[in-house]
Design an enzyme around this catalytic site. Sequence first.
Site, PDB file in Angstrom:
ATOM      1  N   SER A  10       0.842  -1.195   0.000  1.00 56.63           N
ATOM      2  CA  SER A  10       0.000   0.000   0.000  1.00 56.63           C
ATOM      3  C   SER A  10       0.880   1.249   0.000  1.00 56.63           C
ATOM      4  O   SER A  10       0.393   2.359   0.098  1.00 56.63           O
ATOM      5  CB  SER A  10      -0.862  -0.001   1.264  1.00 56.63           C
ATOM      6  OG  SER A  10      -0.008  -0.028   2.407  1.00 56.63           O
ATOM      7  N   GLY A  13       6.009   4.661  -2.036  1.00 56.94           N
ATOM      8  CA  GLY A  13       7.465   4.835  -1.981  1.00 56.94           C
ATOM      9  C   GLY A  13       8.187   3.511  -2.134  1.00 56.94           C
ATOM     10  O   GLY A  13       9.186   3.398  -2.861  1.00 56.94           O
ATOM     11  N   ASP A  73       8.470  -6.434   3.876  1.00 60.01           N
ATOM     12  CA  ASP A  73       8.181  -5.737   5.121  1.00 60.01           C
ATOM     13  C   ASP A  73       9.449  -5.135   5.680  1.00 60.01           C
ATOM     14  O   ASP A  73      10.476  -5.795   5.742  1.00 60.01           O
ATOM     15  CB  ASP A  73       7.543  -6.687   6.141  1.00 60.01           C
ATOM     16  CG  ASP A  73       6.046  -6.696   5.925  1.00 60.01           C
ATOM     17  OD1 ASP A  73       5.580  -7.540   5.162  1.00 60.01           O
ATOM     18  OD2 ASP A  73       5.371  -5.797   6.479  1.00 60.01           O
ATOM     19  N   GLY A 158       8.401   7.983   4.674  1.00 52.80           N
ATOM     20  CA  GLY A 158       8.534   7.466   6.037  1.00 52.80           C
ATOM     21  C   GLY A 158       9.634   8.170   6.831  1.00 52.80           C
ATOM     22  O   GLY A 158       9.703   9.407   6.877  1.00 52.80           O
ATOM     23  N   ASP A 160      12.750   8.426   6.242  1.00 51.87           N
ATOM     24  CA  ASP A 160      13.939   8.858   5.480  1.00 51.87           C
ATOM     25  C   ASP A 160      14.508  10.207   5.948  1.00 51.87           C
ATOM     26  O   ASP A 160      15.732  10.357   6.052  1.00 51.87           O
ATOM     27  CB  ASP A 160      13.627   8.930   3.977  1.00 51.87           C
ATOM     28  CG  ASP A 160      13.657   7.556   3.324  1.00 51.87           C
ATOM     29  OD1 ASP A 160      14.239   6.633   3.915  1.00 51.87           O
ATOM     30  OD2 ASP A 160      13.103   7.424   2.221  1.00 51.87           O
TER      31      ASP A 160
HETATM   32  P1  ITT Z   1       2.942  -2.329   3.061  1.00 53.26           P
HETATM   33  O1  ITT Z   1       3.054  -3.207   4.299  1.00 53.26           O
HETATM   34  O2  ITT Z   1       1.548  -2.161   2.539  1.00 53.26           O
HETATM   35  O3  ITT Z   1       3.907  -2.736   1.976  1.00 53.26           O
HETATM   36  P2  ITT Z   1       3.884  -0.220   4.842  1.00 53.26           P
HETATM   37  O4  ITT Z   1       3.974   1.267   4.679  1.00 53.26           O
HETATM   38  O5  ITT Z   1       3.092  -0.752   6.004  1.00 53.26           O
HETATM   39  O6  ITT Z   1       3.376  -0.831   3.456  1.00 53.26           O
HETATM   40  P3  ITT Z   1       6.253  -1.555   5.916  1.00 53.26           P
HETATM   41  O7  ITT Z   1       5.424  -2.316   6.886  1.00 53.26           O
HETATM   42  O8  ITT Z   1       7.276  -2.305   5.130  1.00 53.26           O
HETATM   43  O9  ITT Z   1       5.362  -0.763   4.859  1.00 53.26           O
HETATM   44  O10 ITT Z   1       7.041  -0.381   6.610  1.00 53.26           O
HETATM   45  C1  ITT Z   1       6.566   0.175   7.796  1.00 53.26           C
HETATM   46  C2  ITT Z   1       6.950   1.633   7.872  1.00 53.26           C
HETATM   47  O11 ITT Z   1       8.363   1.752   8.082  1.00 53.26           O
HETATM   48  C3  ITT Z   1       6.653   2.440   6.626  1.00 53.26           C
HETATM   49  O12 ITT Z   1       5.313   2.878   6.604  1.00 53.26           O
HETATM   50  C4  ITT Z   1       7.643   3.597   6.779  1.00 53.26           C
HETATM   51  O13 ITT Z   1       7.129   4.588   7.648  1.00 53.26           O
HETATM   52  C5  ITT Z   1       8.830   2.907   7.448  1.00 53.26           C
HETATM   53  N1  ITT Z   1       9.808   2.515   6.416  1.00 53.26           N
HETATM   54  C6  ITT Z   1       9.964   1.288   5.846  1.00 53.26           C
HETATM   55  N2  ITT Z   1      10.940   1.328   4.913  1.00 53.26           N
HETATM   56  C7  ITT Z   1      11.385   2.602   4.886  1.00 53.26           C
HETATM   57  C8  ITT Z   1      12.345   3.292   4.140  1.00 53.26           C
HETATM   58  O14 ITT Z   1      13.050   2.686   3.187  1.00 53.26           O
HETATM   59  N3  ITT Z   1      12.521   4.592   4.367  1.00 53.26           N
HETATM   60  C9  ITT Z   1      11.811   5.239   5.317  1.00 53.26           C
HETATM   61  N4  ITT Z   1      10.880   4.678   6.065  1.00 53.26           N
HETATM   62  C10 ITT Z   1      10.659   3.362   5.862  1.00 53.26           C
END
Ligand code: ITT
Length: 222
Positions: A10, A13, A73, A158, A160
Amino acid sequence: MSTTVWFLTSNAGKLEEAQHHFKQLNMEVKGLDLPENAIVEPQATDLETVARSKIAQAMHHLPSEGAMVMVEDAGLFVDALDGFPGVYSSHAFSTIGNHGLLRLLSHLVDDDPVRIKNLRSASFEAVAALWDGEKVLIGKGSCKGAIATEVQGEAGFGFDPVFIPADLDDSGAPLSPGTLGSISTHGQTFGVVGPYTKHQFSHRRRALEELLRQLPLYEPGE
Ligand code: ITT
């Protein structure tokens, strides 16, 4: 003809970063949109369990027979917070956000540039899972670094803008704070340096690479 991988996410990025990575390998990544509630996010304390549960569910929603489906994830693990937000990163980001995270660490300050990076050390971790039509492949990646003292830049998504990656040596291994590496953001966050520089350090790129190395059709790019 390029191979298509359907990415269940979802997060725009994450999709963009995966598309950028797979393009170099002549593979196309498309977002897999499923009806709300089609996938139940498991309550688990580690990323691999979450990724394995989601791929097991996603396999029942293939867009076409024989299609490859992927989930990935990731989370930010802050050492001074015993790994928080970790698997709760998504919830933490949408509730307290970057400013809230900085507030939690506001007592960790030091004039010494090396000591402060050790005090505020953190890592991004990612686990990618791909159903290749026959089996589930798993790839893991990590990116070590530290949490900045203020939000810097607007690139990426996120956390970053608050994450400063550790410098890397020629082989891509992270170096300890205070050692200048051949690959460096010079103390700037991913939010400042943007996606192309982030790619060199990225936990996501490393997880996808580990996963792709297991595919028979994989031919590394430049
Ligand atoms: P999906 O599970 O639907 O793929 P999500 O946004 O929930 O999307 P994740 O569980 O993988 O994705 O990541 C959790 C959060 O961690 C994400 O919403 C970001 O705020 C942060 N995050 C993950 N990877 C990141 C990155 O490469 N850079 C910055 N923040 C990141």
